[in-house]
Write a protein that holds these residues in place. Structure first.
Motif, PDB file in Angstrom:
ATOM      1  N   LEU A  33       0.803  -1.223   0.000  1.00  0.00           N
ATOM      2  CA  LEU A  33       0.000   0.000   0.000  1.00  0.00           C
ATOM      3  C   LEU A  33       0.833   1.270   0.000  1.00  0.00           C
ATOM      4  N   THR A  34       1.968   1.264   0.665  1.00  0.00           N
ATOM      5  CA  THR A  34       2.726   2.504   0.825  1.00  0.00           C
ATOM      6  C   THR A  34       3.836   2.688  -0.209  1.00  0.00           C
ATOM      7  N   ILE A  35       4.376   1.607  -0.753  1.00  0.00           N
ATOM      8  CA  ILE A  35       5.505   1.702  -1.673  1.00  0.00           C
ATOM      9  C   ILE A  35       5.097   1.259  -3.087  1.00  0.00           C
ATOM     10  N   ALA A  36       4.675   0.019  -3.216  1.00  0.00           N
ATOM     11  CA  ALA A  36       4.422  -0.556  -4.535  1.00  0.00           C
ATOM     12  C   ALA A  36       3.190   0.028  -5.207  1.00  0.00           C
ATOM     13  N   PHE A  37       2.101   0.192  -4.465  1.00  0.00           N
ATOM     14  CA  PHE A  37       0.871   0.642  -5.089  1.00  0.00           C
ATOM     15  C   PHE A  37       0.946   2.068  -5.623  1.00  0.00           C
ATOM     16  N   PRO A  38       1.527   3.019  -4.889  1.00  0.00           N
ATOM     17  CA  PRO A  38       1.646   4.360  -5.461  1.00  0.00           C
ATOM     18  C   PRO A  38       2.434   4.378  -6.777  1.00  0.00           C
ATOM     19  N   LEU A  39       3.451   3.549  -6.872  1.00  0.00           N
ATOM     20  CA  LEU A  39       4.213   3.450  -8.116  1.00  0.00           C
ATOM     21  C   LEU A  39       3.336   2.884  -9.231  1.00  0.00           C
ATOM     22  N   ALA A  40       2.586   1.832  -8.921  1.00  0.00           N
ATOM     23  CA  ALA A  40       1.693   1.239  -9.920  1.00  0.00           C
ATOM     24  C   ALA A  40       0.637   2.241 -10.367  1.00  0.00           C
ATOM     25  N   GLU A  41       0.136   3.057  -9.447  1.00  0.00           N
ATOM     26  CA  GLU A  41      -0.848   4.081  -9.813  1.00  0.00           C
ATOM     27  C   GLU A  41      -0.256   5.105 -10.779  1.00  0.00           C
ATOM     28  N   LYS A  42       0.980   5.538 -10.525  1.00  0.00           N
ATOM     29  CA  LYS A  42       1.628   6.510 -11.406  1.00  0.00           C
ATOM     30  C   LYS A  42       1.820   5.933 -12.803  1.00  0.00           C
ATOM     31  N   VAL A  43       2.273   4.694 -12.870  1.00  0.00           N
ATOM     32  CA  VAL A  43       2.470   4.047 -14.166  1.00  0.00           C
ATOM     33  C   VAL A  43       1.128   3.879 -14.867  1.00  0.00           C
ATOM     34  N   GLY A  44       0.105   3.465 -14.134  1.00  0.00           N
ATOM     35  CA  GLY A  44      -1.221   3.296 -14.706  1.00  0.00           C
ATOM     36  C   GLY A  44      -1.795   4.592 -15.233  1.00  0.00           C
ATOM     37  N   GLU A  45      -1.618   5.681 -14.480  1.00  0.00           N
ATOM     38  CA  GLU A  45      -2.118   6.982 -14.924  1.00  0.00           C
ATOM     39  C   GLU A  45      -1.443   7.420 -16.220  1.00  0.00           C
ATOM     40  N   LYS A  46      -0.139   7.210 -16.315  1.00  0.00           N
ATOM     41  CA  LYS A  46       0.584   7.573 -17.538  1.00  0.00           C
ATOM     42  C   LYS A  46       0.124   6.718 -18.724  1.00  0.00           C
ATOM     43  N   PHE A  47      -0.077   5.429 -18.479  1.00  0.00           N
ATOM     44  CA  PHE A  47      -0.531   4.530 -19.531  1.00  0.00           C
ATOM     45  C   PHE A  47      -1.914   4.940 -20.029  1.00  0.00           C
ATOM     46  N   VAL A  48      -2.815   5.232 -19.099  1.00  0.00           N
ATOM     47  CA  VAL A  48      -4.167   5.631 -19.469  1.00  0.00           C
ATOM     48  C   VAL A  48      -4.139   6.937 -20.262  1.00  0.00           C
ATOM     49  N   ALA A  49      -3.365   7.907 -19.795  1.00  0.00           N
ATOM     50  CA  ALA A  49      -3.273   9.185 -20.506  1.00  0.00           C
ATOM     51  C   ALA A  49      -2.733   8.996 -21.921  1.00  0.00           C
ATOM     52  N   LYS A  50      -1.710   8.167 -22.072  1.00  0.00           N
ATOM     53  CA  LYS A  50      -1.103   7.933 -23.388  1.00  0.00           C
ATOM     54  C   LYS A  50      -2.071   7.202 -24.315  1.00  0.00           C
ATOM     55  N   THR A  51      -2.756   6.183 -23.818  1.00  0.00           N
ATOM     56  CA  THR A  51      -3.676   5.446 -24.685  1.00  0.00           C
ATOM     57  C   THR A  51      -4.873   6.312 -25.081  1.00  0.00           C
ATOM     58  N   LYS A  52      -5.363   7.141 -24.155  1.00  0.00           N
ATOM     59  CA  LYS A  52      -6.469   8.039 -24.516  1.00  0.00           C
ATOM     60  C   LYS A  52      -6.017   9.054 -25.562  1.00  0.00           C
TER      61      LYS A  52
END
Length: 100
Positions: A33-52
């Motif tokens: 929750l404190t280390i891995a998930f925030p990183l995954a969220e950042k990567v996911g947000e960038k991926f979503v923005a790029k695909t949109k």
């Protein structure tokens, strides 16, 4: 035996997890929750923005894939993982309000 096999076997021996305690599971959940998930969220947000953004250059099913399907899968998957991590127990991160 190859050097890689020897190295792998040494790592497996060092990580002998025959005795997984509740404290270890709690710490792993906190780390997620404190280390891995925030990183995954950042990567996911960038991926979503790029695909949109790419959806504007696509047509047909590829436009639907890039504008709806992939963003929904990534955002929904991340939401579900976070929801399940939070619901599986009151972690230290939840108690202190850090990154949850």
């Amino acid at each position: 035996m190859s050097k890689w096999t020897e190295f792998r076997d040494q790592i497996e021996d060092a990580l002998n997890l025959d005795d997984v305690t509740e404290d270890m599971k709690q710490k792993f959940g906190d780390w997620c929750l404190t280390i891995a998930f925030p990183l995954a969220e950042k990567v996911g947000e960038k991926f979503v923005a790029k695909t949109k953004a790419d959806a504007a250059n696509e047509s047909g099913w590829n436009a639907i894939r890039d504008s709806v399907l992939f963003p929904a899968l990534v955002s929904g998957g991340l939401w579900l993982i976070k929801y399940l991590l939070v619901k599986t127990g009151a972690t230290e991160a939840q108690k202190t309000g850090n990154n949850v």
